[in-house]
Design an enzyme around this catalytic site. Sequence first.
Site, PDB file in Angstrom:
ATOM      1  N   GLY A 208       0.828  -1.203   0.000  1.00 17.17           N
ATOM      2  CA  GLY A 208       0.000   0.000   0.000  1.00 17.17           C
ATOM      3  C   GLY A 208       0.856   1.244   0.000  1.00 17.17           C
ATOM      4  O   GLY A 208       0.458   2.275   0.542  1.00 17.17           O
ATOM      5  N   ASP A 231       0.833  -2.058  -4.781  1.00 14.50           N
ATOM      6  CA  ASP A 231      -0.389  -1.256  -4.672  1.00 14.50           C
ATOM      7  C   ASP A 231      -1.304  -1.614  -5.830  1.00 14.50           C
ATOM      8  O   ASP A 231      -0.932  -2.385  -6.727  1.00 14.50           O
ATOM      9  CB  ASP A 231      -0.072   0.246  -4.661  1.00 14.50           C
ATOM     10  CG  ASP A 231      -1.020   1.021  -3.735  1.00 14.50           C
ATOM     11  OD1 ASP A 231      -2.246   0.789  -3.832  1.00 14.50           O
ATOM     12  OD2 ASP A 231      -0.554   1.840  -2.928  1.00 14.50           O
ATOM     13  N   ASP A 251      -3.013  -6.929  -5.065  1.00  9.55           N
ATOM     14  CA  ASP A 251      -3.980  -6.729  -3.988  1.00  9.55           C
ATOM     15  C   ASP A 251      -3.457  -7.437  -2.740  1.00  9.55           C
ATOM     16  O   ASP A 251      -3.247  -8.654  -2.747  1.00  9.55           O
ATOM     17  CB  ASP A 251      -5.340  -7.301  -4.402  1.00  9.55           C
ATOM     18  CG  ASP A 251      -6.448  -6.997  -3.407  1.00  9.55           C
ATOM     19  OD1 ASP A 251      -6.143  -6.744  -2.217  1.00  9.55           O
ATOM     20  OD2 ASP A 251      -7.625  -7.020  -3.800  1.00  9.55           O
ATOM     21  N   MET A 252      -3.257  -6.686  -1.670  1.00 10.00           N
ATOM     22  CA  MET A 252      -2.693  -7.262  -0.441  1.00 10.00           C
ATOM     23  C   MET A 252      -3.607  -8.300   0.190  1.00 10.00           C
ATOM     24  O   MET A 252      -3.166  -9.110   1.012  1.00 10.00           O
ATOM     25  CB  MET A 252      -2.402  -6.153   0.573  1.00 10.00           C
ATOM     26  CG  MET A 252      -3.611  -5.383   1.042  1.00 10.00           C
ATOM     27  SD  MET A 252      -3.133  -3.995   2.103  1.00 10.00           S
ATOM     28  CE  MET A 252      -4.726  -3.165   2.313  1.00 10.00           C
ATOM     29  N   LYS A 265       2.899   1.101   6.297  1.00 13.53           N
ATOM     30  CA  LYS A 265       2.896   2.451   6.857  1.00 13.53           C
ATOM     31  C   LYS A 265       1.506   3.067   6.676  1.00 13.53           C
ATOM     32  O   LYS A 265       1.035   3.260   5.557  1.00 13.53           O
ATOM     33  CB  LYS A 265       3.977   3.307   6.175  1.00 13.53           C
ATOM     34  CG  LYS A 265       4.123   4.709   6.735  1.00 13.53           C
ATOM     35  CD  LYS A 265       3.387   5.710   5.864  1.00 13.53           C
ATOM     36  CE  LYS A 265       3.326   7.085   6.479  1.00 13.53           C
ATOM     37  NZ  LYS A 265       2.434   8.011   5.737  1.00 13.53           N
ATOM     38  N   HIS A 269      -4.604   0.925   9.991  1.00 16.04           N
ATOM     39  CA  HIS A 269      -5.656   1.694  10.667  1.00 16.04           C
ATOM     40  C   HIS A 269      -6.848   1.974   9.751  1.00 16.04           C
ATOM     41  O   HIS A 269      -7.872   2.484  10.203  1.00 16.04           O
ATOM     42  CB  HIS A 269      -5.100   2.984  11.281  1.00 16.04           C
ATOM     43  CG  HIS A 269      -4.671   4.019  10.287  1.00 16.04           C
ATOM     44  ND1 HIS A 269      -4.227   5.275  10.667  1.00 16.04           N
ATOM     45  CD2 HIS A 269      -4.596   4.017   8.934  1.00 16.04           C
ATOM     46  CE1 HIS A 269      -3.918   5.979   9.608  1.00 16.04           C
ATOM     47  NE2 HIS A 269      -4.138   5.238   8.547  1.00 16.04           N
TER      48      HIS A 269
END
Length: 364
Positions: A208, A231, A251-252, A265, A269
């Site tokens: 990302g 990403d 895609d993670m 990073k 969240h």
Amino acid sequence: MELSPNNSTDQSLLDAQLELWHTTFAFMKSMALKSAIHLRIADAIHLHGGAASLSQILSKVHLHPSRVSSLRRLMRVLTTTNVFGTQPLGGGSDDDSEPVYTLTPVSRLLIGSQSSQLAQTPLAAMVLDPTIVSPFSELGAWFQHELPDPCIFKHTHGRGIWELTKDDATFDALVNDGLASDSQLIVDVAIKQSAEVFQGISSLVDVGGGIGAAAQAISKAFPHVKCSVLDLAHVVAKAPTHTDVQFIAGDMFESIPPADAVLLKSVLHDWDHDDCVKILKNCKKAIPPREAGGKVIIINMVVGAGPSDMKHKEMQAIFDVYIMFINGMERDEQEWSKIFSEAGYSDYRIIPVLGVRSIIEVYP
């Protein structure tokens, strides 16, 4: 005239009203800052050697003639909030001399727009953009109703933030530049404060990582580390080409390219507990065992970690509500620990050296 001791109740009422006003009108601090960014006042002062009178600022900014007197009022807000400093011009009394406006550590972060490596103008411009701000006018209603989608941003704009970046090139650039400016500053500090985090590895993938600001900073500081960025395809399509960093579209939630270390990073969240576990499980598949140097490096808030003064505590609390606009959340150590455990990790280490944020090393 001050109120007499007999009027202490009245004074308490006025004190309470002052506190209420201070919070109610706090948005004007943000709007004053936004105006300063738009007018490039920090650059104007910088061009005069770091100190400039109002007339000198006016010579550098584009201002309608009818707004000249209003600029003084704007600068009064910006100096009382410590965005800029002020000092009297030599040769006159403090009462009748024209003030000289100076740069503070805050406004030095606004110099140079996107040309300065540590400039935070793009991040502030992103956060204060109406597209980001407008969902919060619905926050009260959001608490009262079960909406079709829990994301306030999507409720306001009809689509999620990442969907909008895919379809709106202007907004996409705003977000990419904003996040990149934050990455440049915070990773630069992380490298200086905790270089050992990035030592002992030969490869790193920034999941990302957007247009690669963090990965490029790490690659520059540690040339032996092969850095890549994972990403979405539309983000990678706009990534810089003249760089040692490799950009990979993917895609993670599906898979993560193998590397000694994975950097997350300001990613986790954005996601709920279960999604964080899924992401970290994929990270675990991508890295070698701990004995071989494998680890995940997280840069995010750990609520309650770091400095304990009120400004840091308040910023952590505010940011936790801010990130609700995309249905995200900040977490304390206990919440992080539970996620790491469910994702199959053996241990972690919190390094609170980034102000309101921390570095977390997570080991398989």
